[in-house]
Motif scaffolding. Sequence first.
Motif, PDB file in Angstrom:
ATOM      1  N   ILE A  54       0.829  -1.201   0.000  1.00  0.00           N
ATOM      2  CA  ILE A  54       0.000   0.000   0.000  1.00  0.00           C
ATOM      3  C   ILE A  54       0.868   1.258   0.000  1.00  0.00           C
ATOM      4  CG2 ILE A  54      -1.625   1.362   1.394  1.00  0.00           C
ATOM      5  CD1 ILE A  54      -2.863  -1.329   2.277  1.00  0.00           C
ATOM      6  N   CYS A  55       1.916   1.249   0.841  1.00  0.00           N
ATOM      7  CA  CYS A  55       2.843   2.394   0.878  1.00  0.00           C
ATOM      8  C   CYS A  55       3.504   2.600  -0.475  1.00  0.00           C
ATOM      9  CB  CYS A  55       3.901   2.178   1.958  1.00  0.00           C
ATOM     10  SG  CYS A  55       3.278   2.312   3.646  1.00  0.00           S
ATOM     11  N   TYR A  56       3.875   1.515  -1.139  1.00  0.00           N
ATOM     12  CA  TYR A  56       4.498   1.597  -2.465  1.00  0.00           C
ATOM     13  C   TYR A  56       3.556   2.274  -3.454  1.00  0.00           C
ATOM     14  CZ  TYR A  56       6.324  -0.031  -6.985  1.00  0.00           C
ATOM     15  OH  TYR A  56       6.779  -0.095  -8.279  1.00  0.00           O
ATOM     16  N   PHE A  57       2.286   1.846  -3.475  1.00  0.00           N
ATOM     17  CA  PHE A  57       1.329   2.424  -4.434  1.00  0.00           C
ATOM     18  C   PHE A  57       0.999   3.869  -4.085  1.00  0.00           C
ATOM     19  CE2 PHE A  57       0.480  -2.034  -5.589  1.00  0.00           C
ATOM     20  CZ  PHE A  57       0.490  -1.903  -6.972  1.00  0.00           C
ATOM     21  N   LEU A  58       1.010   4.218  -2.810  1.00  0.00           N
ATOM     22  CA  LEU A  58       0.785   5.615  -2.431  1.00  0.00           C
ATOM     23  C   LEU A  58       1.948   6.498  -2.873  1.00  0.00           C
ATOM     24  CD1 LEU A  58      -0.712   5.253   1.178  1.00  0.00           C
ATOM     25  CD2 LEU A  58      -1.910   5.998  -0.893  1.00  0.00           C
ATOM     26  N   ILE A  59       3.173   5.984  -2.701  1.00  0.00           N
ATOM     27  CA  ILE A  59       4.364   6.756  -3.055  1.00  0.00           C
ATOM     28  C   ILE A  59       4.450   6.984  -4.566  1.00  0.00           C
ATOM     29  CG2 ILE A  59       6.899   6.662  -3.161  1.00  0.00           C
ATOM     30  CD1 ILE A  59       6.815   5.303  -0.399  1.00  0.00           C
TER      31      ILE A  59
END
Length: 301
Positions: A26-31
């Motif tokens: 999720i953090c990857y896709f947000l970044i």
Amino acid sequence: MSNLWIFGFQALWSPFFLFFMASILICYFLIIGPYRNRFENAEKVNKKQIFYFTTGIVLLYIVKGGPVDLLGHIIFSAHMFEMAVMYIAVPPLLLLGIPIWLYQYITSFKAVQIILMLFTKPLIALFVFNGLFSFYHLPAVFDAVKQSQIAHTLFLAILFFTAMMMWWPMLNPLPKYQTLSEIKKIGYMFANGVLLTPACALIIFASESLFATYTDPSLWMKAMELCVPAGTLNDLNITGPEFLHWMPVVEDQQTGGIIMKIVQEIVYGTIIGYVFFKWARKERKKDEEQLQAVPPYLQTK
């Protein structure tokens, strides 16, 4: 697979690890999505990079959080498949999935620069990872680590870190950290294969069981506590790994060594091909640019 359900949902699917892996994804896709404009020179991430990173995270969960991890505490061949995927296949996928602008941001921190300076020099990265991997599979070390939750978690975390550092000289896209030419990268991969061979050979050609964790009922039960709640184990009428009726211990051990070697050869061969064709495209582009720089009247001669 049905036999494994007796250990319960928590042991089989590791919900906490699933939550951790999902959080990273999720953090990857947000970044790379909504928060991309907060990074300097951030460009849209291509679908190939997203596929690489997502596949790496999914594979990591499958082998470390899914049934493969539980099965790896029961049969050695499953353990070696888990190790092969987690340390040979997952790191390059994660590194290939990170965009260059995110690499630039991460490496802007002094602490990260020091870590890279210490651990990513090709010879150091090469020998540290392969040395630790071989050391872990020494029977006395393996059996001791399998008896301690702290030692097991710490050793595997360090091994994963060194695996990432081993792959760094091959796959990072930053010119500052490009210490190997394409030809040297191919040699680096061959050296990796050679250094991992003795550990695999020891396991493949052993004529007797090397690891007490898979044969001694008391040690096996202790090792199972690493992934199965103690209360669940106490309620089960199991004395050893033979309940699974897999294959003879020595054959299982040899199969594990073969699996590790096969996965290693597939991944290393794929990366060598990736590096070679990338180098070939670069050389072709360089030749075309040189040809365009030649005056037309000379090109016809």
